[in-house]
Write a protein that holds these residues in place. Structure first.
Motif, PDB file in Angstrom:
ATOM      1  N   PHE A 282      36.142  40.030  37.787  1.00 23.88           N
ATOM      2  CA  PHE A 282      36.828  41.328  37.814  1.00 23.88           C
ATOM      3  C   PHE A 282      36.383  42.219  36.656  1.00 23.88           C
ATOM      4  CE2 PHE A 282      39.468  39.419  41.026  1.00 23.88           C
ATOM      5  CZ  PHE A 282      39.737  40.507  41.855  1.00 23.88           C
ATOM      6  N   GLN A 283      36.025  41.596  35.511  1.00 22.78           N
ATOM      7  CA  GLN A 283      35.483  42.388  34.405  1.00 22.78           C
ATOM      8  C   GLN A 283      34.162  43.028  34.834  1.00 22.78           C
ATOM      9  OE1 GLN A 283      34.856  40.090  30.871  1.00 22.78           O
ATOM     10  NE2 GLN A 283      34.499  41.887  29.572  1.00 22.78           N
TER      11      GLN A 283
ATOM     12  N   GLY B 100      38.883  46.837  35.520  1.00 24.31           N
ATOM     13  CA  GLY B 100      38.945  45.433  35.930  1.00 24.31           C
ATOM     14  C   GLY B 100      40.381  44.924  35.972  1.00 24.31           C
TER      15      GLY B 100
ATOM     16  N   LEU C 111      38.355  36.023  36.257  1.00 29.54           N
ATOM     17  CA  LEU C 111      38.544  37.082  35.252  1.00 29.54           C
ATOM     18  C   LEU C 111      37.217  37.766  34.930  1.00 29.54           C
ATOM     19  CD1 LEU C 111      41.043  35.368  32.767  1.00 29.54           C
ATOM     20  CD2 LEU C 111      41.557  37.065  34.520  1.00 29.54           C
ATOM     21  N   LEU C 112      36.146  36.945  34.728  1.00 28.48           N
ATOM     22  CA  LEU C 112      34.830  37.523  34.419  1.00 28.48           C
ATOM     23  C   LEU C 112      34.313  38.357  35.591  1.00 28.48           C
ATOM     24  CD1 LEU C 112      33.150  34.493  32.605  1.00 28.48           C
ATOM     25  CD2 LEU C 112      33.681  36.714  31.590  1.00 28.48           C
TER      26      LEU C 112
END
Lengths: 115, 245
Positions: free
Chosen positions: A10-11, A31, A7-8
Motif C-alpha cells: 500500500f505504501q 497509502g 503495508l509495503l
C-alpha cells in the motif's frame, strides 16, 4: 511477513498513485487512505496486518529519532527562530488544550441534556 | 610520528561516518537508553525516551565529528519505514472508528474546530514572536502526528526535521500539562480527556493517555488518527490552491 508485505504494497501504491495522478499528497498518506478503504471493504483487519501495524506503531518513536535529531541542528543554525518555535509550541499547545477540552465538554453536556 | 598516527587513526574511524551499521546501532542503543532512563524515573514526560536519544546521538556526533547530514543519509532506511508506519496508522483509525458513534456530533465538531484552531494558534504565536516564512510553513503541519507532519511539510516546502522536532516537543508539553490542566478545569469525562490529548499532543499524548486508562487511550488514538487524516488531506490541497492564485 504477510502483514508487512501488505503495508509495503500500500505504501508503493501510495507513492505510485501520487506520482501518476500528480496529487499534492504525500505518498504514505495516500497509502494510509487506500489501506483504510481496503479494510473498510473487507470489513475486518487481517491478523497479520494488525500485528505488523502494531509493531511499526509501537516503534514509531525509534523511527522518528533521526529526524528529531535534525531539530537541534536546525535550531543551532537559526537561533532567531528558537523563541518563536518554543513559544508557539508551549503556549499554543496549552491554549489549544483549554479551548478544545472546554468545547467538547460543553458539546457532550448538551448531547446528554437532549436525551 | 604523531601526525602519521593521527591520519591513520582518522582513516580507520571514517567507518563511523560511512556505515549505516554504526548509525543504526547508535540509534537503537540511544533509544533503549532513553527507555530505560524514562522507566527508572517514573515515566516523567520531560525525560521522554526520544528526547534522551536525540541528546545522546547529538553528543556522539559532536564527539566523533560526524555531520548530521552524513548520519541522516546513513539512516535512509528509517525514513522509508516511517512511511510504512504512516500507512499502518490506517489500522487503529479503522479499529477506533466505532467510538465515533458514541458521541458523533461532539467528536466531529471538536475535530473540525481543533484541526483549524491548533495550527492557527501556533502560527499566531510564532508570527508575533518573529518566525520566518520557512518556520511558519514547517509549523503549519505541526498539529498532527509526526510522520504525517513530516510528509506534509516536505510536500509544502517546509523543513521536515523542524516539523518533527516541534511535534515531539508539543507532545511532551501536552502530556506534561494536559491531564493536570483538565483536572483543574474539572473535566473528568474520559472521551473529552482522551480526544483532547490525541488531537493536541499526538503520539506522546496518546502514550500518556493509555497510561491514565484504556478508554482515555482509545479516544486519544481516535483523535490522533482523525486529526492526522484530515490534515494530511487538507493542508497540501490548501497549499496547492494557495499557490495557483
Amino acid at each position: 511477513m504477510r502483514g508487512l508485505f501488505i503495508l509495503l504494497l500500500f505504501q508503493t501504491f501510495g507513492e505510485l498513485g501520487t506520482r501518476l495522478l500528480n496529487l499534492p499528497l504525500p505518498g504514505p498518506v495516500l497509502g494510509m487512505f487506500l489501506l483504510f478503504a481496503y479494510l473498510a471493504v473487507r470489513g475486518f483487519v487481517p491478523e497479520s496486518v494488525d500485528k505488523s501495524s502494531q509493531f511499526l506503531i509501537h516503534y514509531l518513536g525509534l523511527l522518528l529519532i533521526p529526524a528529531a535529531t535534525g531539530f537541534g541542528y536546525y535550531l543551532a543554525d537559526a537561533e532567531d527562530q528558537i523563541i518563536p518555535i518554543l513559544v508557539a509550541a508551549t503556549f499554543g499547545t496549552i491554549l489549544t488544550i483549554i479551548i478544545v477540552a472546554l468545547l467538547m465538554d460543553k458539546l457532550i453536556a448538551q448531547e446528554n441534556n437532549n436525551e | 610520528m604523531n601526525k602519521l598516527l593521527n591520519a591513520d587513526f582518522t582513516e580507520r574511524l571514517s567507518f563511523i561516518a560511512d556505515s549505516p551499521l554504526v548509525g543504526i546501532t547508535l540509534t537503537v542503543g540511544a533509544f533503549l537508553l532513553g527507555q530505560r532512563i524514562y522507566e527508572k524515573c517514573g515515566r516523567f514526560p520531560l525525560l521522554h525516551p526520544i528526547l534522551i536519544a536525540v541528546l545522546s546521538i547529538t553528543v556522539f556526533l559532536q564527539l566523533t565529528g560526524v555531520s548530521y547530514d552524513n548520519y541522516k543519509d546513513n539512516m535512509a532506511i528509517f525514513s522509508l519505514l516511517l512511511g510504512t508506519a504512516t500507512v499502518a496508522l490506517a489500522v487503529p483509525l479503522y479499529q477506533q472508528l466505532h467510538l465515533i458513534r458514541s458521541h458523533a456530533k461532539a467528536l466531529l465538531i471538536t475535530l473540525l474546530v481543533g484541526f483549524l484552531l491548533a495550527p492557527a494558534i501556533a502560527l499566531a504565536f510564532a508570527w508575533f514572536t518573529g518566525a520566518s516564512a520557512t518556520t511558519l510553513l514547517s509549523l503549519a503541519a505541526k498539529s498532527v502526528t509526526t510522520p504525517i507532519a513530516m510528509a506534509v511539510t516536505e510536500s509544502i516546502g517546509g523543513i521536515p526535521p523542524l516539523a518533527a522536532g516541534t511535534v515531539i516537543f508539543v507532545g511532551i508539553v501536552g502530556a506534561l500539562v494536559g491531564p493536570a490542566l483538565m483536572d483543574r478545569m474539572n473535566i473528568h469525562n474520559k472521551a473529552v480527556r482522551g480526544f483532547t490529548l490525541g488531537l493536541t499532543s499526538h503520539a506522546v499524548g496518546t502514550a500518556r493517555a493509555f497510561e491514565l486508562d484504556p478508554v482515555t487511550g482509545a479516544f486519544s488514538s481516535l483523535g490522533l488518527a482523525l486529526t492526522g487524516a484530515i490534515t494530511a488531506l487538507i493542508v497540501p490541497l490548501l497549499w496547492h490552491l494557495f499557490q495557483t492564485f
